[in-house]
Write a protein that holds these residues in place. Structure first.
Motif, PDB file in Angstrom:
ATOM      1  N   ARG A 161       5.196   7.092  -8.449  1.00 22.75           N
ATOM      2  CA  ARG A 161       4.689   5.588  -8.146  1.00 22.75           C
ATOM      3  C   ARG A 161       5.748   4.813  -9.079  1.00 22.75           C
ATOM      4  NH1 ARG A 161      -1.825   6.626  -9.334  1.00 22.75           N
ATOM      5  NH2 ARG A 161      -0.788   8.193 -10.491  1.00 22.75           N
ATOM      6  N   ASP A 242       0.674 -10.227   1.666  1.00 15.93           N
ATOM      7  CA  ASP A 242      -0.374  -9.203   2.157  1.00 15.93           C
ATOM      8  C   ASP A 242      -0.615  -8.814   3.424  1.00 15.93           C
ATOM      9  OD1 ASP A 242      -0.483  -9.507  -0.862  1.00 15.93           O
ATOM     10  OD2 ASP A 242      -2.603  -8.622  -0.959  1.00 15.93           O
ATOM     11  N   ASP A 249       1.729  -1.725   8.501  1.00 16.65           N
ATOM     12  CA  ASP A 249       1.475  -0.447   7.977  1.00 16.65           C
ATOM     13  C   ASP A 249       2.000  -0.109   6.747  1.00 16.65           C
ATOM     14  OD1 ASP A 249      -0.104   2.220   8.091  1.00 16.65           O
ATOM     15  OD2 ASP A 249       1.559   3.079   9.080  1.00 16.65           O
ATOM     16  N   VAL A 250       2.031  -1.134   5.721  1.00 10.47           N
ATOM     17  CA  VAL A 250       2.372  -0.687   4.659  1.00 10.47           C
ATOM     18  C   VAL A 250       1.312  -0.828   3.528  1.00 10.47           C
ATOM     19  CG1 VAL A 250       4.011  -1.618   2.491  1.00 10.47           C
ATOM     20  CG2 VAL A 250       5.032  -1.873   4.885  1.00 10.47           C
ATOM     21  N   ARG A 251       1.198   0.282   2.648  1.00  8.89           N
ATOM     22  CA  ARG A 251      -0.232   0.421   2.199  1.00  8.89           C
ATOM     23  C   ARG A 251      -0.017   0.041   0.660  1.00  8.89           C
ATOM     24  NH1 ARG A 251      -0.161   6.314   5.025  1.00  8.89           N
ATOM     25  NH2 ARG A 251      -0.372   5.667   7.118  1.00  8.89           N
ATOM     26  N   HIS A 252      -1.199  -0.084   0.020  1.00  6.34           N
ATOM     27  CA  HIS A 252      -1.393  -0.395  -1.453  1.00  6.34           C
ATOM     28  C   HIS A 252      -1.024   0.928  -2.384  1.00  6.34           C
ATOM     29  CE1 HIS A 252      -3.711  -3.881   0.313  1.00  6.34           C
ATOM     30  NE2 HIS A 252      -2.953  -4.637  -0.666  1.00  6.34           N
ATOM     31  N   TRP A 253      -0.571   0.582  -3.440  1.00  5.92           N
ATOM     32  CA  TRP A 253      -0.620   1.519  -4.706  1.00  5.92           C
ATOM     33  C   TRP A 253       0.163   2.612  -4.723  1.00  5.92           C
ATOM     34  CZ3 TRP A 253      -1.412   0.850  -9.510  1.00  5.92           C
ATOM     35  CH2 TRP A 253      -1.853   2.030 -10.522  1.00  5.92           C
ATOM     36  N   ARG A 257       4.360   5.385   2.729  1.00  3.29           N
ATOM     37  CA  ARG A 257       4.779   4.043   3.211  1.00  3.29           C
ATOM     38  C   ARG A 257       3.765   3.129   2.303  1.00  3.29           C
ATOM     39  NH1 ARG A 257       6.750   2.830   8.048  1.00  3.29           N
ATOM     40  NH2 ARG A 257       5.557   0.916   8.031  1.00  3.29           N
ATOM     41  N   SER A 258       3.908   3.287   0.893  1.00  2.00           N
ATOM     42  CA  SER A 258       3.284   2.405   0.292  1.00  2.00           C
ATOM     43  C   SER A 258       4.111   1.566  -0.600  1.00  2.00           C
ATOM     44  CB  SER A 258       2.404   3.172  -0.844  1.00  2.00           C
ATOM     45  OG  SER A 258       3.037   3.845  -1.647  1.00  2.00           O
ATOM     46  N   PRO A 260       4.258   1.082  -4.256  1.00  2.62           N
ATOM     47  CA  PRO A 260       3.642   1.503  -5.631  1.00  2.62           C
ATOM     48  C   PRO A 260       3.325   0.257  -6.610  1.00  2.62           C
ATOM     49  CG  PRO A 260       5.181   3.019  -4.855  1.00  2.62           C
ATOM     50  CD  PRO A 260       5.455   1.743  -3.959  1.00  2.62           C
ATOM     51  N   TRP A 262       1.567  -2.373  -6.363  1.00  6.06           N
ATOM     52  CA  TRP A 262       0.704  -3.432  -5.451  1.00  6.06           C
ATOM     53  C   TRP A 262      -0.752  -3.233  -5.091  1.00  6.06           C
ATOM     54  CZ3 TRP A 262       0.712  -3.487   0.265  1.00  6.06           C
ATOM     55  CH2 TRP A 262       0.305  -4.513   1.129  1.00  6.06           C
ATOM     56  N   SER A 310       5.132   9.077  -2.982  1.00  3.89           N
ATOM     57  CA  SER A 310       4.596   7.676  -2.917  1.00  3.89           C
ATOM     58  C   SER A 310       5.826   6.851  -2.562  1.00  3.89           C
ATOM     59  CB  SER A 310       4.122   6.962  -4.258  1.00  3.89           C
ATOM     60  OG  SER A 310       2.855   7.676  -4.416  1.00  3.89           O
TER      61      SER A 310
END
Length: 325
Positions: A161, A242, A249-253, A257-258, A260, A262, A310
């Protein structure tokens, strides 16, 4: 000589703890499933904590310190049942994920906790840590330190991350990097080496109580700026809001596909926990620039373009940027 039993000791955090104890002259035993070596200077006891005789080789002998980091409720409960009577001091490494409210800022150790996990429940990390804390505290009321770290970072981080950002900036060079909107967003981290030093210091002092082990809240924008500087990134930092990121399809945390670090806007309290107890108990923090420098060196060694647990791959990021620019 101080006798220390680390339940684990072959992983990332537990390995740092074991090595720190060894450096301090302790006699260290690591109990783990095997497959990975114990740190040099430690004795490895191979055992499966899911088996009834898991602690037969270490039970009944005196331990100055026992360290457990497991989030498996059964593992923690069985370790306490088998070893509590022979332990002078016990450190259980929990998590800031035990707190019930992620939208409340400045929460200290008295904050409301999640409901503890119960037998048969679907696994939930935060609830499992709550239940594990309860096991340790009930049997070791005057001998237990409960330490709740937040995001642990530094060289060797298996979660990928924190290292994503300094690695991505280095990989991008003079090309653009995708980022979330940072206004009002913060981040809190603790270097694994600072955490290990704190855990060893608590045990040496026979400290008991509960401590949030985490750094000061930092504006996310500052963390990204410092990561860019450490990586000498000269390209643009391209921010998307956001809604746009989620629509692509960008993910949190964390995870594939995140982006990190965020967090969703309703979790603004998650990265603002109080660290006053940690500081008062002797906890220290190395400069962020040092953690970033060492993390980047580790990321280069492991490969800037490697597959990560991540973050976006560079190809995924460039595809998203193509839609944004």
């Amino acid at each position: 000589m101080t006798s220390v039993l680390v339940l684990g000791g072959t992983g990332w955090l537990s390995g740092h703890v074991a090595r720190r104890w060894i450096a301090d002259g302790a006699d260290v035993t690591c109990l783990a499933r095997g497959g990975r070596p114990a740190p040099e200077g430690a004795r490895l006891v191979v055992a499966d904590r899911g088996e009834p005789d898991a602690y037969s080789a270490v039970a009944g002998q005196p331990w100055d310190e026992v360290v457990d980091i497991s989030s498996d409720v059964g593992f923690v409960a069985s370790a306490v049942a088998e070893l509590a009577d022979s332990a002078e001091h016990w450190t259980y490494v929990s998590s800031l994920s035990v707190y019930a409210d992620s939208d409340v800022e400045g929460v200290d150790e008295s904050g409301a906790l999640l409901e503890p996990a119960r037998a048969g429940d679907e696994y939930d990390y935060g609830r499992a840590k709550v239940a594990a804390e309860a096991s340790a505290r009930s049997a070791l009321t005057d001998r237990a330190a409960i330490v709740r770290p937040g995001l642990i970072v530094g060289p060797g981080d298996p979660s990928d991350r924190f290292g994503y950002w300094v690695s991505r900036f280095a990989l991008a060079g003079d090309e653009p990097v995708l980022a979330p909107e940072t206004l009002g967003r913060s981040a809190q981290i603790i270097d694994v080496r600072d955490l290990a030093a704190f855990l060893v210091g608590l045990a040496a002092d026979r400290w008991t109580g509960i401590a949030n082990a985490i750094g000061d809240p930092l504006p996310l924008a500052d963390v990204l700026d410092d990561a860019r500087a450490a990586a000498a990134h000269t390209g643009d930092l391209v921010a998307a809001d956001d809604a746009w990121l989620l629509a692509h399809d960008v993910r949190h945390w964390m995870g594939p596909r995140s982006l990190p670090l965020w967090l969703p806007p309703d979790m603004h309290g998650f990265s603002t926990r109080s660290n006053a107890v940690y500081r008062n108990a002797g906890g220290a923090f190395r400069p962020l620039a040092e953690t970033l420098r060492d993390t980047l060196a580790d990321e280069r060694e492991r490969g800037l373009d490697r597959e990560r647990r991540s973050g976006l791959s560079r190809d995924e990021e460039l595809a998203v940027l193509a839609d944004l620019l």
